[in-house]
Design a protein around this motif. Structure first.
Motif, mmCIF file in Angstrom:
data_model
loop_
_atom_site.group_PDB
_atom_site.id
_atom_site.type_symbol
_atom_site.label_atom_id
_atom_site.label_comp_id
_atom_site.label_asym_id
_atom_site.label_seq_id
_atom_site.Cartn_x
_atom_site.Cartn_y
_atom_site.Cartn_z
ATOM 1 N N UNK A 378 4.720 15.991 -17.037
ATOM 2 C CA UNK A 378 4.757 16.543 -15.682
ATOM 3 C C UNK A 378 3.395 16.407 -14.993
ATOM 4 N N UNK A 379 2.327 16.667 -15.723
ATOM 5 C CA UNK A 379 0.983 16.541 -15.147
ATOM 6 C C UNK A 379 0.672 15.088 -14.821
ATOM 7 N N UNK A 380 1.076 14.170 -15.717
ATOM 8 C CA UNK A 380 0.838 12.754 -15.442
ATOM 9 C C UNK A 380 1.616 12.304 -14.207
ATOM 10 N N UNK A 381 2.861 12.764 -14.067
ATOM 11 C CA UNK A 381 3.627 12.433 -12.870
ATOM 12 C C UNK A 381 2.963 12.985 -11.616
ATOM 13 N N UNK A 382 2.427 14.207 -11.738
ATOM 14 C CA UNK A 382 1.732 14.807 -10.592
ATOM 15 C C UNK A 382 0.499 13.999 -10.219
ATOM 16 N N UNK A 383 -0.255 13.553 -11.228
ATOM 17 C CA UNK A 383 -1.456 12.767 -10.942
ATOM 18 C C UNK A 383 -1.094 11.452 -10.251
ATOM 19 N N UNK A 384 -0.064 10.771 -10.745
ATOM 20 C CA UNK A 384 0.340 9.515 -10.122
ATOM 21 C C UNK A 384 0.916 9.752 -8.721
ATOM 22 N N UNK A 385 1.673 10.841 -8.561
ATOM 23 C CA UNK A 385 2.221 11.147 -7.236
ATOM 24 C C UNK A 385 1.103 11.432 -6.240
ATOM 25 N N UNK A 386 0.070 12.128 -6.697
ATOM 26 C CA UNK A 386 -1.067 12.418 -5.815
ATOM 27 C C UNK A 386 -1.760 11.139 -5.384
ATOM 28 N N UNK A 387 -1.916 10.223 -6.333
ATOM 29 C CA UNK A 387 -2.536 8.942 -5.988
ATOM 30 C C UNK A 387 -1.669 8.175 -5.000
#
Length: 517
Positions: A378-387
């Motif tokens: 979930x955190x990795x998805x959030x990081x990629x979504x933010x980018x």
């Protein structure tokens, strides 16, 4: 396995006694274990040669109580001949009556002690090879109804260790030689077999290596502990923890109600569960800190650390599966020595219940591991979504710039017309070089170009803003005609705000005016 081991290193000079039967182990009991097989298995070359071997004992009496006097005894075996012979003589002494279990917890296992224990208790060499090479294993051998058997469990698990001192908050896999050494950028590979460095703790891979000889009269437990310079589970610590189970009301009732020595074996496996619990608690706190950093900084570089943790969690999944299978093996491997016991059925039911309790706790640990893995994903998805959002904003700015310069480019772009001297179309522009300031024969001027460009730019901006569903130029939910007239409403709103702001002075200004009059 190492096929290039120096054969002279297997049996150091001064430690082999031709007159002693145990010195020829394992060939003295297991003829199929040739010298070449022993060399490749590293069974003898991995033993300690410089440090004294420490053996901590534990004894359980027939009534289920632990002998505290025997638990305080420590046997030290050095490299001297007399020391090894004294320990072999001690092993040959008959056990006193009334002892159900005698356990040996061995630190710094030496070559002589390995051979003596293997010879005395007829230990299959695979127990030592799997233990020294950290190979998960579980098996039963030499099972005889009404007599007993041998069972072995070699179980790697994860434990947490506090860092010495404080350092920067980061995660990195570390080498097996030094758990505090960080991985350099030149070595970006993820080695899940090594330790995992967290913020204030290190997650180390530890080992439970237990061999049990179950007999009708008196059973034996041998616990091997790897040679390590770090604070892993020592023989002394495990012996003291198992000794304390005798003071537990719950476990003392079990030991008193059943003569099956397997309950002590099962109690040792609980130690691995407690170590897993502590490790996952430390990992949970670290993942929370990583989540906060991702939410607060939007640093895409943190995803590399998240991927490392994800790789380690996949490795932990395999270790937990081995843990589960080991407990199931103990559960489904009844003690043949209990076959003629009148309380056989009651003892089997108690053992099944306790094994199911441990299996349930292992399933809970697997649930925690899945939760940690899901949170990391979930955190990795959030990081990629933010980018991706940041990239979209950048592209939006580029689109706005394109909208501004597109009308001007259009006015200067080439149109395809027909040339009188050629039979194919050639590009001609609306303005281009055809202005009086550049070409005296032209009818167009730079002022005409500016007028057309500004008009088309304003028209394009008006249409782009009016066709958007939401904008800061009009209130949310405005009808289409309001959006088409957005320049008028926007200008009126701004003029009204400016007028009201200058027409109504603040209370502070009024008070200051009254004070000066």
């Amino acid at each position: 396995m190492d096929f290039d081991v120096d054969k002279s290193a297997v049996e150091p000079g001064g430690l082999v006694f031709p007159s002693d039967h145990w010195s020829n182990y394992p060939q003295n009991l297991f003829g199929n274990w040739t010298r070449d097989q022993v060399l490749r298995s590293k069974m003898l070359t991995s033993c300690s040669s410089s440090q004294s071997c420490l053996i901590y004992k534990m004894e359980v009496r027939d009534d289920g109580h632990f002998d505290k006097v025997a638990g305080e005894k420590i046997t030290t075996v050095t490299a001297e001949k007399d020391s090894s012979r004294a320990f072999w003589k001690e092993l040959q002494q008959p056990r006193p009556e009334g002892i159900r279990i005698r356990a040996f917890f061995v630190d710094n296992l030496s070559l002589d002690v390995l051979k003596m224990l293997g010879t005395k208790f007829n230990v299959e060499p695979f127990f030592f090879t799997s233990s020294m090479n950290w190979i998960p294993s579980r098996y039963q051998e030499d099972a005889k109804a009404g007599v007993g058997d041998h069972i072995t469990v070699t179980l790697p698990f994860i434990c947490a260790m506090r860092k010495s001192g404080t350092g920067p908050e980061n995660i990195s896999s570390v080498s097996a030689g030094d758990p505090l050494q960080k991985v350099t950028p030149e070595a970006p590979e993820i080695n899940t077999q090594t330790s995992l460095e967290l913020t204030h703790e290190i997650l180390l891979q530890d080992l439970l290596a237990i061999h049990m000889v179950r007999r009708k009269d008196s059973s034996t437990i041998i616990s091997y502990h790897p040679i390590s310079q770090f604070q892993k589970t020592s023989a002394k610590r495990l012996q003291s923890l198992v000794q304390r189970t005798g003071d537990s009301v719950y476990w003392s009732k079990l030991f008193s109600s059943s003569k099956d020595p397997t309950f002590v074996f099962l109690a040792i496996l609980w130690y691995a569960l407690y170590a897993w619990d502590e490790a996952f608690e430390v990992l949970y706190q670290h993942i929370k800190k990583l989540e906060s950093r991702v939410l607060g900084t939007n640093d895409i570089n943190l995803t590399r650390e998240l991927h490392k943790l994800q790789a380690y969690l996949l490795h932990y999944q395999q270790l937990l599966q081995d843990f589960y299978k080991s407990v199931e093996f103990v559960k489904k491997t009844p003690n043949p020595a209990m076959q003629d016991d009148k309380d056989k059925d009651n003892s089997a039911a108690l053992l099944e219940r306790e094994a199911d309790n441990l299996l349930s706790e292992i399933s809970r640990l697997e649930g925690q591991r899945v939760m940690h893995s899901g949170r990391l994903q979930n955190v990795m998805n959030l990081a990629f979504a933010t980018v991706n959002i940041e990239d979209s904003r950048a592209m939006k700015r580029v689109s706005y710039l394109t909208m501004v310069f597109l009308p001007a480019s259009l006015m200067a772009v080439s149109l395809v017309t027909s040339d009188q001297e050629t039979t194919y179309p050639v590009p001609q522009s609306i303005f281009g070089m055809n202005v009086k300031e550049i070409n005296s024969g032209s009818y167009q001027t730079l002022s005409h170009y500016a007028e057309a460009t500004i008009t088309l730019t304003v028209l394009t901006t008006w249409l782009v803003v009016a066709m958007q569903r939401e904008s800061s130029f009009w209130p949310k939910g405005s009808p289409w005609w309001h959006r088409l007239a957005w320049p008028i409403f926007f200008a009126v709103t701004r003029i009204k705000e400016w007028y009201l702001g200058h027409r109504r002075p603040s209370k502070t200004r009024k008070r200051r005016g009254i004070g000066f009059t």
